[in-house]
Design a protein around this motif. Structure first.
Motif, PDB file in Angstrom:
ATOM      1  N   ALA A  26       0.819  -1.220   0.000  1.00  0.00           N
ATOM      2  CA  ALA A  26       0.000   0.000   0.000  1.00  0.00           C
ATOM      3  C   ALA A  26       0.846   1.259   0.000  1.00  0.00           C
ATOM      4  N   ALA A  27       0.330   2.285  -0.655  1.00  0.00           N
ATOM      5  CA  ALA A  27       0.960   3.602  -0.612  1.00  0.00           C
ATOM      6  C   ALA A  27       0.514   4.337   0.638  1.00  0.00           C
ATOM      7  N   ASN A  28      -0.750   4.129   1.040  1.00  0.00           N
ATOM      8  CA  ASN A  28      -1.244   4.759   2.266  1.00  0.00           C
ATOM      9  C   ASN A  28      -2.338   3.909   2.890  1.00  0.00           C
ATOM     10  N   VAL A  29      -2.465   4.040   4.214  1.00  0.00           N
ATOM     11  CA  VAL A  29      -3.475   3.323   4.984  1.00  0.00           C
ATOM     12  C   VAL A  29      -4.064   4.307   5.983  1.00  0.00           C
ATOM     13  N   HIS A  30      -5.380   4.245   6.148  1.00  0.00           N
ATOM     14  CA  HIS A  30      -6.063   5.077   7.133  1.00  0.00           C
ATOM     15  C   HIS A  30      -6.774   4.196   8.150  1.00  0.00           C
ATOM     16  N   LEU A  31      -6.768   4.641   9.390  1.00  0.00           N
ATOM     17  CA  LEU A  31      -7.491   3.998  10.477  1.00  0.00           C
ATOM     18  C   LEU A  31      -8.822   4.719  10.586  1.00  0.00           C
ATOM     19  N   VAL A  32      -9.906   3.980  10.419  1.00  0.00           N
ATOM     20  CA  VAL A  32     -11.234   4.593  10.377  1.00  0.00           C
ATOM     21  C   VAL A  32     -12.120   3.893  11.395  1.00  0.00           C
ATOM     22  N   GLY A  33     -12.796   4.675  12.250  1.00  0.00           N
ATOM     23  CA  GLY A  33     -13.643   4.052  13.263  1.00  0.00           C
ATOM     24  C   GLY A  33     -14.507   5.033  14.008  1.00  0.00           C
ATOM     25  N   GLU A  34     -15.136   4.511  15.046  1.00  0.00           N
ATOM     26  CA  GLU A  34     -16.049   5.329  15.858  1.00  0.00           C
ATOM     27  C   GLU A  34     -15.325   6.499  16.514  1.00  0.00           C
ATOM     28  N   PHE A  35     -14.062   6.312  16.868  1.00  0.00           N
ATOM     29  CA  PHE A  35     -13.306   7.347  17.560  1.00  0.00           C
ATOM     30  C   PHE A  35     -13.002   8.552  16.677  1.00  0.00           C
ATOM     31  N   ASN A  36     -13.155   8.424  15.348  1.00  0.00           N
ATOM     32  CA  ASN A  36     -12.970   9.582  14.458  1.00  0.00           C
ATOM     33  C   ASN A  36     -14.189   9.770  13.554  1.00  0.00           C
ATOM     34  N   ASP A  37     -15.348   9.328  14.062  1.00  0.00           N
ATOM     35  CA  ASP A  37     -16.635   9.465  13.368  1.00  0.00           C
ATOM     36  C   ASP A  37     -16.618   8.846  11.976  1.00  0.00           C
ATOM     37  N   TRP A  38     -15.834   7.795  11.794  1.00  0.00           N
ATOM     38  CA  TRP A  38     -15.724   7.089  10.515  1.00  0.00           C
ATOM     39  C   TRP A  38     -15.296   8.019   9.380  1.00  0.00           C
ATOM     40  N   GLU A  39     -14.547   9.057   9.735  1.00  0.00           N
ATOM     41  CA  GLU A  39     -14.025  10.002   8.737  1.00  0.00           C
ATOM     42  C   GLU A  39     -12.825   9.360   8.050  1.00  0.00           C
ATOM     43  N   ILE A  40     -12.966   9.098   6.774  1.00  0.00           N
ATOM     44  CA  ILE A  40     -11.968   8.321   6.027  1.00  0.00           C
ATOM     45  C   ILE A  40     -10.552   8.896   6.109  1.00  0.00           C
ATOM     46  N   GLY A  41     -10.394  10.206   6.009  1.00  0.00           N
ATOM     47  CA  GLY A  41      -9.054  10.782   5.998  1.00  0.00           C
ATOM     48  C   GLY A  41      -8.565  11.302   7.334  1.00  0.00           C
ATOM     49  N   ALA A  42      -9.317  11.062   8.405  1.00  0.00           N
ATOM     50  CA  ALA A  42      -8.991  11.666   9.697  1.00  0.00           C
ATOM     51  C   ALA A  42      -7.719  11.123  10.351  1.00  0.00           C
ATOM     52  N   THR A  43      -7.463   9.834  10.217  1.00  0.00           N
ATOM     53  CA  THR A  43      -6.332   9.230  10.915  1.00  0.00           C
ATOM     54  C   THR A  43      -5.460   8.437   9.937  1.00  0.00           C
ATOM     55  N   ALA A  44      -4.493   9.142   9.356  1.00  0.00           N
ATOM     56  CA  ALA A  44      -3.546   8.487   8.453  1.00  0.00           C
ATOM     57  C   ALA A  44      -2.552   7.689   9.285  1.00  0.00           C
ATOM     58  N   MET A  45      -2.212   6.513   8.810  1.00  0.00           N
ATOM     59  CA  MET A  45      -1.227   5.681   9.496  1.00  0.00           C
ATOM     60  C   MET A  45       0.144   5.939   8.873  1.00  0.00           C
ATOM     61  N   ARG A  46       1.186   5.853   9.696  1.00  0.00           N
ATOM     62  CA  ARG A  46       2.554   6.094   9.211  1.00  0.00           C
ATOM     63  C   ARG A  46       3.210   4.798   8.765  1.00  0.00           C
ATOM     64  N   LYS A  47       3.820   4.866   7.603  1.00  0.00           N
ATOM     65  CA  LYS A  47       4.530   3.693   7.088  1.00  0.00           C
ATOM     66  C   LYS A  47       5.869   3.582   7.804  1.00  0.00           C
ATOM     67  N   GLN A  48       6.175   2.386   8.290  1.00  0.00           N
ATOM     68  CA  GLN A  48       7.416   2.109   8.998  1.00  0.00           C
ATOM     69  C   GLN A  48       8.459   1.572   8.014  1.00  0.00           C
TER      70      GLN A  48
ATOM     71  N   ASP B 290      -5.209   2.345   0.589  1.00  0.00           N
ATOM     72  CA  ASP B 290      -5.189   3.098  -0.672  1.00  0.00           C
ATOM     73  C   ASP B 290      -6.561   3.615  -1.084  1.00  0.00           C
ATOM     74  N   GLY B 291      -7.399   3.946  -0.090  1.00  0.00           N
ATOM     75  CA  GLY B 291      -8.706   4.522  -0.370  1.00  0.00           C
ATOM     76  C   GLY B 291      -9.671   3.582  -1.057  1.00  0.00           C
ATOM     77  N   ASP B 292      -9.343   2.273  -1.081  1.00  0.00           N
ATOM     78  CA  ASP B 292     -10.147   1.346  -1.869  1.00  0.00           C
ATOM     79  C   ASP B 292     -10.512   0.049  -1.154  1.00  0.00           C
ATOM     80  N   VAL B 293      -9.586  -0.523  -0.401  1.00  0.00           N
ATOM     81  CA  VAL B 293      -9.795  -1.848   0.194  1.00  0.00           C
ATOM     82  C   VAL B 293      -9.951  -1.730   1.707  1.00  0.00           C
ATOM     83  N   TRP B 294     -11.079  -2.230   2.231  1.00  0.00           N
ATOM     84  CA  TRP B 294     -11.337  -2.241   3.667  1.00  0.00           C
ATOM     85  C   TRP B 294     -10.943  -3.598   4.232  1.00  0.00           C
ATOM     86  N   ILE B 295     -10.220  -3.599   5.352  1.00  0.00           N
ATOM     87  CA  ILE B 295      -9.914  -4.865   6.022  1.00  0.00           C
ATOM     88  C   ILE B 295     -10.106  -4.706   7.524  1.00  0.00           C
TER      89      ILE B 295
END
Length: 102
Positions: free
Chosen positions: A28-50, A74-79
């Motif tokens: 992945a180029a980017n991953v976001h953490l999406v959940g109740e704690f950020n109101d399911w806002e897709i871009g609210a919590t970007a994860m950092r690549k290690q 990558d804005g496309d696949v939910w897991i």
């Protein structure tokens, strides 16, 4: 993937570090953490690549409850997180959300 929890002694908050392993990120180029704690806002919590290819994010969560979440690759696949505390059915997408309990 893993969840690391670190309760704070000074207030009712737990620092939770969410990790998406390199194998799960699948280049992945980017991953976001999406959940109740950020109101399911897709871009609210970007994860950092290690350096090892994993992605991480740390969130301060008030204790005494559960939070549903998922990872968006990558804005496309939910897991979901296979190491979540438990799972909850989601009517959106007919899937199961991961649940963290703090």
């Amino acid at each position: 993937m893993s969840l690391k929890k670190k309760p704070l002694k000074s207030k009712p908050v737990c620092k939770v570090t969410f990790t998406l392993a390199k194998e799960q990120a699948k280049g992945a180029a980017n991953v976001h953490l999406v959940g109740e704690f950020n109101d399911w806002e897709i871009g609210a919590t970007a994860m950092r690549k290690q350096k090892d290819g994993a992605f991480t994010a740390t969130v301060d969560l008030p204790t005494g409850r559960e939070y549903q979440f998922r990872y968006l690759i990558d804005g496309d696949v939910w897991i979901s997180d296979p190491e979540a505390d438990k799972y909850a059915f989601s009517p959106f997408g007919d899937c199961e959300n991961s649940v963290v309990t703090v």
